[in-house]
Design an enzyme around this catalytic site. Sequence first.
Site, PDB file in Angstrom:
ATOM      1  N   LYS A  61      28.933 -12.877   7.398  1.00 35.13           N
ATOM      2  CA  LYS A  61      28.969 -14.348   7.264  1.00 35.13           C
ATOM      3  C   LYS A  61      30.160 -14.845   6.472  1.00 35.13           C
ATOM      4  O   LYS A  61      30.693 -15.905   6.759  1.00 35.13           O
ATOM      5  CB  LYS A  61      27.662 -14.877   6.688  1.00 35.13           C
ATOM      6  CG  LYS A  61      27.378 -14.456   5.269  1.00 35.13           C
ATOM      7  CD  LYS A  61      25.947 -14.804   4.879  1.00 35.13           C
ATOM      8  CE  LYS A  61      25.699 -14.403   3.433  1.00 35.13           C
ATOM      9  NZ  LYS A  61      24.275 -14.395   3.111  1.00 35.13           N
ATOM     10  N   ARG A  83      14.340 -18.299  -3.391  1.00 30.37           N
ATOM     11  CA  ARG A  83      14.932 -18.712  -2.128  1.00 30.37           C
ATOM     12  C   ARG A  83      13.865 -18.471  -1.064  1.00 30.37           C
ATOM     13  O   ARG A  83      12.712 -18.852  -1.267  1.00 30.37           O
ATOM     14  CB  ARG A  83      16.269 -17.985  -1.856  1.00 30.37           C
ATOM     15  CG  ARG A  83      17.219 -18.859  -1.025  1.00 30.37           C
ATOM     16  CD  ARG A  83      18.579 -18.223  -0.787  1.00 30.37           C
ATOM     17  NE  ARG A  83      18.523 -17.131   0.171  1.00 30.37           N
ATOM     18  CZ  ARG A  83      19.600 -16.484   0.602  1.00 30.37           C
ATOM     19  NH1 ARG A  83      20.791 -16.804   0.159  1.00 30.37           N
ATOM     20  NH2 ARG A  83      19.496 -15.508   1.481  1.00 30.37           N
TER      21      ARG A  83
END
Length: 357
Positions: free
Chosen positions: A36, A131
């Site tokens: 990413k 998260r």
Amino acid sequence: MSYPRLIIDLDKIHKNAVKVHSMCSRHGVEVVGVTKVVCGDPTVARTLLDSGIEILGDSRLKNIERMKANGINSKFMLLRIPMLSELRKAVELVDVFLVSELEVVKVLSDLSKKVGMRRQIIYMVDLGDLREGVWFENSIDEIVSASRFSGVELVGIGTNLGCYGGIIPTPEKMKQLVEIARVLRSKNVNVKIVSAGNTAALPLIEMDELPNEVNQYRIGEAIMLGTDATNNRTIEYLERETFILEVEIVEIKIKPSIPVGKIGKDSFGRTPRFEDRGNIKRAILAIGEQDVDSKGIFPMDKRARVLHASSDHMIVDISESDVDYRIGDKMCFLLNYSSLLRSMTSQYVEKIFSKRG
Ligand SMILES: *Cc1c(COP(=O)(O)O)cnc(C)c1O
């Protein structure tokens, strides 16, 4: 040739990937190579696969699409828990999904049946980093339910630490995850994969403190940059100079070190802080916050110092430098993770590959 430009050293990335992959393999841990930060760049992806890594992970479907369109034929994991709105497309492109909502699992299961491919899921558990994931204390029932959808195959559980809350992966946290896997197995859930870590969890392998049952890490930063932001270290056995940003100087002047006049906020609403060091030699470089994070860009000239940046101008103090810089000269910088992400994302930064020899 256009500037700024980012020199991508494929040899060094390859070396890092080989080291991380072989170290993890020795401890029975499969590495998912995370692409990413390079926006799914196919050349970098190929370099990871050449190192022995067999599965690539990315948080963005567009990056996975880009890699596939460029002939990367590995297995793909979608790292960000999916949007309902992207599932229809994702089910065509992604082999393994990280998930944390039964609603998503249901839709994915239905879609998987439609396309006739039984996609795999790894159910995420939140061990405190806040998260993604089902809160660890009530994870069992939810994961058992997820395992009952016939269209998808629940292959394991995972967790993510360090990225949001900055929680350090410790042996205790890993044991908690392994314990959840054990309870699930006792309820006949076939937990094959325990996907426990990212770069921040590498110290557990280095120090041989990782429970045996953990068998997958998803690694980006260590391979790409040789750094570990969560543990605030550069990893000594990895290459650091994998990406070098070259930026051109457009002004050099002796000016005061503090602005003259009443100080308000800068163009980003920040209150800049200045240290009065009298008059200094200041270079303006043709790059800005649009392309890098000015807090995460480090001159390779050790005696130069980044002061501040606005969208398109970055100011570097070159008073102490031994180099006699001129207008038009290029300065070289190393980047941290957020700067690398921005410069890879910026269409204004040219990307140049140094070949693998
Ligand atoms: C980005 C990401 C990783 C990789 O983290 P690094 O710190 O770059 O190694 C792993 N897992 C998930 C879910 C991610 O989003």
